[in-house]
Design an enzyme around this catalytic site. Sequence first.
Site, PDB file in Angstrom:
ATOM      1  N   TYR A  35       0.845  -1.193   0.000  1.00  8.24           N
ATOM      2  CA  TYR A  35       0.000   0.000   0.000  1.00  8.24           C
ATOM      3  C   TYR A  35       0.882   1.244   0.000  1.00  8.24           C
ATOM      4  CZ  TYR A  35      -3.658   3.184   1.840  1.00  8.24           C
ATOM      5  OH  TYR A  35      -4.542   4.210   2.045  1.00  8.24           O
TER       6      TYR A  35
ATOM      7  N   LYS B 224      -0.984  -1.513  -4.385  1.00  4.07           N
ATOM      8  CA  LYS B 224      -1.963  -0.435  -4.424  1.00  4.07           C
ATOM      9  C   LYS B 224      -1.160   0.855  -4.515  1.00  4.07           C
ATOM     10  CE  LYS B 224      -5.510   1.835  -1.625  1.00  4.07           C
ATOM     11  NZ  LYS B 224      -6.100   1.945  -0.277  1.00  4.07           N
TER      12      LYS B 224
END
Length: 301
Positions: A135, A163
Amino acid sequence: MPLLGPLVVYPPTPRTVDGDVAEEALAALVDRAVDAGVDGIAVLGSTGGAAYLDRARRRRVVEVAAEAVAGRVPLVAGVGATTTEAVIAHSDDAVAAGADALLLGTVSYLPLTDDEVVGLFADVTRAVDRPVWAYHNPTTTRFSFTVETLLRVAALPGVGGVKDRGIDAAELRARAARLLADAPTTVEVGFSGDLLGVEGLLAGARTWHTGLASVLPGPYVALARAGAAGDRAEVDRLLDAVRPVVELALAHGGPRVVHAIGEILGLGTGRLPAPLLPPAHEVVTRLEQMIPELVGTTAAP
């Protein structure tokens, strides 16, 4: 086989007045999003306020979400924490509670180095038996992934996806091109951003990760479908409808606006944990004017 589809949404964590998880409201949020056609649920992200929940409550969030999802779409659980030991503990809890994948943000007090981040992912992926998504959230974590460091992480066994994000559409497309070309084919490339993230789908990425979609799933499902189909004209048309809401979220904080929208729609999202405050009255008034028309005119069939 890929795990995540074009649209993964990040619901807020409703709380009771005592700070416990408001389980019925959380389950209803998850069920509503799945019924609207989203492709995955991700709890305990930034919108989910993981940093404001203790270990037991974080586990309970995953348990409630897993029961509500009931295997209809993948469930991702955020496991970020300031120490590797805590990350692994949250990961073990999430796996036991029913998560299909884990989302690891580089949470820290002291800013991390590239080698420390790669070491974190290496340690966690060795310790858990679920795929881990990297992330990239520099605003919150103060760590900015270069594409090179993200590719180092993506090369680790056990990493299922990334992500990523970009500061604008041009940077996002450039990052997507590098990741899609150089990351292992088993690693799913996705992008976040309530507005900008759809550019990732148009650039060939697998997934759009967004918080606003958790309370506005209909408009975002329509957007994600258009993005995944490469329909630039339809994406632009649909973006015009959500843009004013996203601009408020960018100006006043996504989680604040998501909670406010949830309350406007009667979803029981509740108050943010202190010391966080809701958006100002004039912001809520503008949302009250926007949301009914948005939901009514752009919801996916």
